[in-house]
Motif scaffolding. Structure first.
Motif, PDB file in Angstrom:
ATOM      1  N   VAL A 257       0.876  -1.166   0.000  1.00 26.94           N
ATOM      2  CA  VAL A 257       0.000   0.000   0.000  1.00 26.94           C
ATOM      3  C   VAL A 257       0.916   1.219   0.000  1.00 26.94           C
ATOM      4  O   VAL A 257       1.580   1.504   0.991  1.00 26.94           O
ATOM      5  CB  VAL A 257      -0.935   0.009   1.225  1.00 26.94           C
ATOM      6  CG1 VAL A 257      -1.868   1.222   1.166  1.00 26.94           C
ATOM      7  CG2 VAL A 257      -1.741  -1.286   1.290  1.00 26.94           C
ATOM      8  N   ASN A 258       0.961   1.929  -1.121  1.00 31.06           N
ATOM      9  CA  ASN A 258       2.003   2.931  -1.343  1.00 31.06           C
ATOM     10  C   ASN A 258       1.651   4.323  -0.854  1.00 31.06           C
ATOM     11  O   ASN A 258       2.550   5.116  -0.556  1.00 31.06           O
ATOM     12  CB  ASN A 258       2.339   3.004  -2.837  1.00 31.06           C
ATOM     13  CG  ASN A 258       2.887   1.692  -3.360  1.00 31.06           C
ATOM     14  OD1 ASN A 258       3.615   0.998  -2.662  1.00 31.06           O
ATOM     15  ND2 ASN A 258       2.528   1.349  -4.569  1.00 31.06           N
ATOM     16  N   SER A 259       0.361   4.650  -0.785  1.00 21.56           N
ATOM     17  CA  SER A 259      -0.010   6.013  -0.432  1.00 21.56           C
ATOM     18  C   SER A 259      -1.433   6.038   0.104  1.00 21.56           C
ATOM     19  O   SER A 259      -2.262   5.194  -0.257  1.00 21.56           O
ATOM     20  CB  SER A 259       0.102   6.933  -1.651  1.00 21.56           C
ATOM     21  OG  SER A 259      -0.188   8.279  -1.304  1.00 21.56           O
ATOM     22  N   LEU A 260      -1.693   7.006   0.997  1.00 20.03           N
ATOM     23  CA  LEU A 260      -3.037   7.194   1.518  1.00 20.03           C
ATOM     24  C   LEU A 260      -3.274   8.671   1.741  1.00 20.03           C
ATOM     25  O   LEU A 260      -2.343   9.472   1.860  1.00 20.03           O
ATOM     26  CB  LEU A 260      -3.237   6.420   2.829  1.00 20.03           C
ATOM     27  CG  LEU A 260      -2.522   6.926   4.089  1.00 20.03           C
ATOM     28  CD1 LEU A 260      -3.400   7.891   4.879  1.00 20.03           C
ATOM     29  CD2 LEU A 260      -2.105   5.778   4.992  1.00 20.03           C
ATOM     30  N   ASP A 261      -4.551   9.031   1.796  1.00 17.08           N
ATOM     31  CA  ASP A 261      -4.942  10.381   2.189  1.00 17.08           C
ATOM     32  C   ASP A 261      -6.282  10.287   2.882  1.00 17.08           C
ATOM     33  O   ASP A 261      -7.093   9.398   2.592  1.00 17.08           O
ATOM     34  CB  ASP A 261      -5.017  11.325   0.989  1.00 17.08           C
ATOM     35  CG  ASP A 261      -4.950  12.791   1.409  1.00 17.08           C
ATOM     36  OD1 ASP A 261      -4.539  13.064   2.568  1.00 17.08           O
ATOM     37  OD2 ASP A 261      -5.306  13.664   0.609  1.00 17.08           O
ATOM     38  N   VAL A 262      -6.501  11.213   3.824  1.00 25.32           N
ATOM     39  CA  VAL A 262      -7.728  11.196   4.604  1.00 25.32           C
ATOM     40  C   VAL A 262      -8.259  12.611   4.721  1.00 25.32           C
ATOM     41  O   VAL A 262      -7.503  13.567   4.890  1.00 25.32           O
ATOM     42  CB  VAL A 262      -7.484  10.556   5.994  1.00 25.32           C
ATOM     43  CG1 VAL A 262      -6.452  11.338   6.793  1.00 25.32           C
ATOM     44  CG2 VAL A 262      -8.786  10.451   6.780  1.00 25.32           C
ATOM     45  N   LEU A 263      -9.600  12.747   4.604  1.00 22.71           N
ATOM     46  CA  LEU A 263     -10.260  14.036   4.733  1.00 22.71           C
ATOM     47  C   LEU A 263     -11.667  13.779   5.259  1.00 22.71           C
ATOM     48  O   LEU A 263     -12.456  13.070   4.612  1.00 22.71           O
ATOM     49  CB  LEU A 263     -10.318  14.761   3.394  1.00 22.71           C
ATOM     50  CG  LEU A 263     -10.916  16.179   3.408  1.00 22.71           C
ATOM     51  CD1 LEU A 263     -10.043  17.114   4.242  1.00 22.71           C
ATOM     52  CD2 LEU A 263     -11.066  16.709   1.994  1.00 22.71           C
ATOM     53  N   PRO A 265     -14.596  12.012   6.852  1.00 24.35           N
ATOM     54  CA  PRO A 265     -14.813  10.573   7.039  1.00 24.35           C
ATOM     55  C   PRO A 265     -14.307   9.738   5.866  1.00 24.35           C
ATOM     56  O   PRO A 265     -14.570   8.545   5.809  1.00 24.35           O
ATOM     57  CB  PRO A 265     -16.337  10.476   7.141  1.00 24.35           C
ATOM     58  CG  PRO A 265     -16.816  11.561   6.232  1.00 24.35           C
ATOM     59  CD  PRO A 265     -15.812  12.684   6.345  1.00 24.35           C
ATOM     60  N   CYS A 266     -13.570  10.362   4.931  1.00 27.92           N
ATOM     61  CA  CYS A 266     -13.188   9.689   3.690  1.00 27.92           C
ATOM     62  C   CYS A 266     -11.697   9.364   3.670  1.00 27.92           C
ATOM     63  O   CYS A 266     -10.860  10.187   4.058  1.00 27.92           O
ATOM     64  CB  CYS A 266     -13.530  10.562   2.484  1.00 27.92           C
ATOM     65  SG  CYS A 266     -15.275  11.016   2.390  1.00 27.92           S
ATOM     66  N   LEU A 267     -11.374   8.174   3.193  1.00 28.14           N
ATOM     67  CA  LEU A 267      -9.982   7.748   3.030  1.00 28.14           C
ATOM     68  C   LEU A 267      -9.819   7.109   1.670  1.00 28.14           C
ATOM     69  O   LEU A 267     -10.691   6.371   1.206  1.00 28.14           O
ATOM     70  CB  LEU A 267      -9.580   6.768   4.134  1.00 28.14           C
ATOM     71  CG  LEU A 267      -8.152   6.217   4.071  1.00 28.14           C
ATOM     72  CD1 LEU A 267      -7.569   6.074   5.474  1.00 28.14           C
ATOM     73  CD2 LEU A 267      -8.109   4.861   3.354  1.00 28.14           C
ATOM     74  N   VAL A 268      -8.679   7.388   1.028  1.00 24.85           N
ATOM     75  CA  VAL A 268      -8.334   6.759  -0.238  1.00 24.85           C
ATOM     76  C   VAL A 268      -6.900   6.254  -0.153  1.00 24.85           C
ATOM     77  O   VAL A 268      -6.048   6.890   0.468  1.00 24.85           O
ATOM     78  CB  VAL A 268      -8.502   7.746  -1.420  1.00 24.85           C
ATOM     79  CG1 VAL A 268      -7.607   8.968  -1.252  1.00 24.85           C
ATOM     80  CG2 VAL A 268      -8.219   7.060  -2.759  1.00 24.85           C
ATOM     81  N   CYS A 269      -6.645   5.080  -0.744  1.00 25.69           N
ATOM     82  CA  CYS A 269      -5.283   4.556  -0.782  1.00 25.69           C
ATOM     83  C   CYS A 269      -5.067   3.825  -2.095  1.00 25.69           C
ATOM     84  O   CYS A 269      -6.017   3.354  -2.736  1.00 25.69           O
ATOM     85  CB  CYS A 269      -4.992   3.638   0.406  1.00 25.69           C
ATOM     86  SG  CYS A 269      -5.853   2.043   0.350  1.00 25.69           S
TER      87      CYS A 269
END
Length: 284
Positions: A257-263, A265-269
């Motif tokens: 899992v190379n990258s994630l971002d959170v804002l 209640p939302c998370l993307v990876c």
């Protein structure tokens, strides 16, 4: 009480390490290394304990430790570990990791190998590649493991120019709720670290929780004279806040899992399995 011998060296010393003795040796430790920090110029140095059989001018025993050799070190020495009897590994605040070789015949130190960008920051809020301090090293010849403020764990070998393996890819605090921390790793894990929960029922140091989660004990030194409401949960000394709940957010372990971002209640990876995972219900 035994005598303690002091020598003023005009350097702030960050690390001291005895040189290891040969296996089965009956000798006592005689040589040690030091690293300095917070000076205009920093050094890695080798020292030998003095000849304790000599008398000084006052009739006492001379116990001064003698400088054998020094070499300039770029940045603060954050950690220092012997790889073997001749080589010592230094971790720098610049993100660099260097192997120094001690030459006992002419008492000099030289840089025998260097990884100049072992640790670095990338992504929003940082330059394209900014150095991150290397905060610790551990050695088991020929392998060297380093950790840094970039959240990475590197495995090096003394005979390789590149890292053998790199782990812990990105670390993000939730932008509006710093009690929540999110990490992703090369081993395919995506974890949610929750320090907001409290409750006296959490009595064990480590036990399995719900939703594929675990509670991990953490203790931080007392923050005296600071109002509790102003302290992050990560620094809290409240006995009711002594657990971190760790939840795995991916249903199955995947490739890196190379990258994630959170804002909110939302998370993307994104992963090396050619998949993008999204959730809009982090706190449900």
């Amino acid at each position: 009480m035994e005598e303690i011998y002091a020598k003023f060296v005009s350097q702030k010393i960050s690390k001291t390490r005895w040189r290891p003795l040969p296996p089965g040796s009956l000798q006592t430790a005689e040589t040690f290394a030091t690293g300095s920090w917070d000076n205009e110029e920093n050094y890695v140095s080798m020292w030998s304990i003095g000849d304790f059989g000599n008398l000084d001018s006052d009739g006492g025993f001379e116990g001064d430790h003698q400088l054998l050799c020094s070499i300039k070190h770029h940045g603060d020495v954050m950690d220092l570990q012997f790889l073997d009897q001749e080589r010592i590994v230094a971790a720098s605040s610049t993100g660099c990791v260097t192997i120094f070789l001690h030459h006992p015949n002419n008492q000099t130190l030289s840089a025998s190998q260097q990884w100049t960008a072992a640790h670095y920051h990338t992504g929003p809020g940082s330059p394209s590649c900014s150095n991150a301090p290397c905060t610790g090293v551990v050695c088991n010849n020929p392998e060297i493991v380093t950790v840094g403020e970039d959240g990475r764990i590197n495995l090096f070998r003394a005979d390789h120019k590149e890292a053998v393996r790199t782990i812990v890819w990105e670390v993000h605090f939730h932008p509006s709720n710093p009690d929540h921390l999110f990490t992703c790793s090369e081993d395919g894990s995506l974890w949610h670290w929750d320090a907001s929960t409290d409750g006296p029922e959490k009595s064990s140091l480590f036990h399995q929780g719900g939703r594929n989660s675990t509670f991990l004990s953490h203790t931080i030194s007392n923050q005296a004279n600071v109002h509790q409401s102003l302290i992050s949960s990560w620094l809290s000394t409240d006995p009711a806040k002594d657990r971190i709940e760790i939840t795995s957010l991916l249903p199955n372990r995947t490739l890196s899992v190379n990258s994630l971002d959170v804002l909110g209640p939302c998370l993307v990876c994104g992963t090396d399995a050619e998949a993008i995972y999204v959730t809009r219900q982090l706190f449900s």
